[in-house]
Design a protein around this motif. Structure first.
Motif, short mmCIF file in Angstrom:
data_model
loop_
_atom_site.label_atom_id
_atom_site.label_comp_id
_atom_site.label_asym_id
_atom_site.label_seq_id
_atom_site.Cartn_x
_atom_site.Cartn_y
_atom_site.Cartn_z
N TYR A 175 -6.90 -1.28 15.73
CA TYR A 175 -5.46 -1.24 15.92
C TYR A 175 -5.06 0.07 16.59
N PHE A 228 -7.55 4.99 9.07
CA PHE A 228 -6.81 5.53 10.21
C PHE A 228 -7.52 6.75 10.78
N GLY A 229 -7.38 6.90 12.09
CA GLY A 229 -7.90 8.07 12.76
C GLY A 229 -7.00 9.28 12.54
N THR A 230 -7.38 10.37 13.13
CA THR A 230 -6.70 11.65 12.93
C THR A 230 -5.41 11.76 13.74
N GLN A 243 -0.98 -4.09 9.10
CA GLN A 243 -0.07 -3.49 8.15
C GLN A 243 1.20 -3.05 8.85
N LYS A 250 -9.73 -2.31 3.22
CA LYS A 250 -8.71 -1.33 3.56
C LYS A 250 -8.81 -0.94 5.02
N VAL A 251 -7.72 -0.43 5.54
CA VAL A 251 -7.64 0.04 6.91
C VAL A 251 -7.86 1.54 6.92
N TYR A 294 0.62 5.32 1.05
CA TYR A 294 -0.14 6.33 1.77
C TYR A 294 0.54 7.68 1.65
N SER A 347 -10.60 -1.89 10.55
CA SER A 347 -10.77 -2.61 9.30
C SER A 347 -11.91 -3.60 9.44
N ASN A 407 -5.15 -7.91 7.75
CA ASN A 407 -5.14 -6.46 7.65
C ASN A 407 -4.11 -5.77 8.53
N TYR A 463 -1.49 2.33 16.46
CA TYR A 463 -0.16 2.53 15.91
C TYR A 463 0.49 3.72 16.59
N LEU A 513 -4.91 6.74 2.10
CA LEU A 513 -4.48 5.69 1.19
C LEU A 513 -4.53 6.22 -0.24
N PHE A 571 -2.11 6.59 16.54
CA PHE A 571 -3.21 6.47 15.58
C PHE A 571 -4.04 5.25 15.90
N PHE A 589 0.84 -1.19 0.00
CA PHE A 589 0.00 0.00 0.00
C PHE A 589 0.88 1.24 0.00
N GLN A 614 -1.47 15.76 9.50
CA GLN A 614 -2.69 15.03 9.14
C GLN A 614 -2.53 13.53 9.36
N SER A 615 -3.63 12.84 9.22
CA SER A 615 -3.60 11.39 9.29
C SER A 615 -3.15 10.81 7.95
N LEU A 616 -3.21 9.51 7.83
CA LEU A 616 -2.78 8.83 6.62
C LEU A 616 -3.95 8.72 5.64
#
Lengths: 116, 111
Positions: free
Chosen positions: B33, B101-103, A105, B98-99, A35, B92, A103, B35, A45, B88, A33, A41-43
Motif C-alpha cells: 500500500y 508501515f514504513g518509516t 485500513q 497486521k499491516v 496506533y 501485509s 487489510n 498512504y 500498532l 508511507f 486498530f 516517526q512511523s506508525l
C-alpha cells in the motif's frame, strides 16, 4: 470507505493524569486498530480491538497503560493512563478490513497529545 | 520481524515527476500500500497493489513492484504543491495479518 472521527482532536495534559480517546465509525466494522505515531516517526500498532473480545496488544504495550474498550461495531476508546512526557504522540484509530481489499485500513484524523 | 524502509526526504520542482522508493523484507507480503499523510491529518489510502502484479496505474500515480528485489515505488506525475506530504509504504501478508508501515518519506514540492 468508512468515515472515521476521533475526539478530542488534540489535548495538553499533565503528567500522571489519564486521557480517553474516542473513535467513531459511520458503519459497522469488524476490526479496529489503535496506533501511536511519535514525532517524526512511523506508525506503531498498539493493539487490535475486536467487538466482544479483549483487545490484543502488541509487544511493548500493556492493558494497564492503554486500556481499550470496544462496546459495539462502530465505536472504540483508547485510554492513555498515568501519562508521562514520553506519551506525547499522535494516536490514530483505523478500521479494516474493508469489503474490498483485505487489510486495507482507513484512518481517523488522529488525536495529538502533548504531556507536560 | 517484518521491516519496511524508505528514504526520509525527497524534494522536487512543481511539474516534475516524483519517485518514492520502498524496500521490504517479508517475502510473504501479499498486499502493498501507499498512504499519504498531510500535515495535522490522519493517513489517506492512495493506492495498493497485489504481489502478483508488476505495475498499477491510477491517474497520476504509478506503482511498480519488483517482487524479486522486494522493492516498491510510487511515481507521481506532474507533481503539484498539494502533493507535499509524508508518504508511507505498507505491507501485509493478507487475511487478518497486521499491516506494517514504513518509516515515511517527506515529499517537498518547490513551486
Amino acid at each position: 470507505s468508512a468515515v472515521i472521527s476521533q475526539k478530542p482532536s488534540r489535548d495538553i495534559c499533565q503528567r500522571g493524569t489519564s486521557l480517553t480517546i474516542q473513535c467513531q465509525v459511520d458503519s459497522q466494522v469488524t476490526m479496529m486498530f489503535w496506533y501511536r505515531q511519535q514525532p517524526g516517526q512511523s506508525l506503531t500498532l498498539i493493539a487490535t480491538a475486536n467487538q466482544g473480545s479483549e483487545a490484543t496488544y502488541e509487544s511493548g504495550f500493556v492493558i494497564d497503560k492503554f486500556p481499550i474498550s470496544r462496546p459495539n461495531l462502530t465505536f472504540s476508546t483508547l485510554t492513555v493512563s498515568n501519562m508521562s512526557p514520553e506519551d506525547s504522540s499522535i494516536y490514530l484509530c483505523s478500521v479494516g478490513p474493508s469489503s474490498g481489499v483485505m487489510n486495507t485500513q482507513y484512518f481517523g484524523p488522529g488525536t495529538r497529545l502533548t504531556v507536560l | 520481524g517484518e521491516d519496511v524502509e524508505q528514504s526520509l526526504f525527497l524534494s522536487v520542482r512543481e511539474g516534475d515527476s516524483s519517485v518514492i522508493n520502498c524496500t521490504y523484507t517479508d517475502s510473504s507480503s501479499t498486499y502493498l500500500y501507499w498512504y499519504k499523510q498531510e500535515p495535522g491529518a490522519g493517513l489517506q489510502l492512495l493506492t495498493y497493489i497485489f504481489s502478483n502484479m508488476d505495475m498499477k496505474q491510477d491517474q497520476r500515480l504509478t506503482v511498480l513492484l519488483n517482487k524479486k528485489d522486494k522493492h516498491l515505488s510510487l511515481r507521481i506525475a506532474d507533481t503539484q504543491t498539494g502533493d507535499s506530504a509524508i508518504y508511507f509504504c505498507a505491507e501485509s501478508s493478507g487475511g487478518y495479518q497486521k499491516v506494517t508501515f514504513g518509516t515515511g518519506t517527506k515529499l517537498q514540492v518547490i513551486p
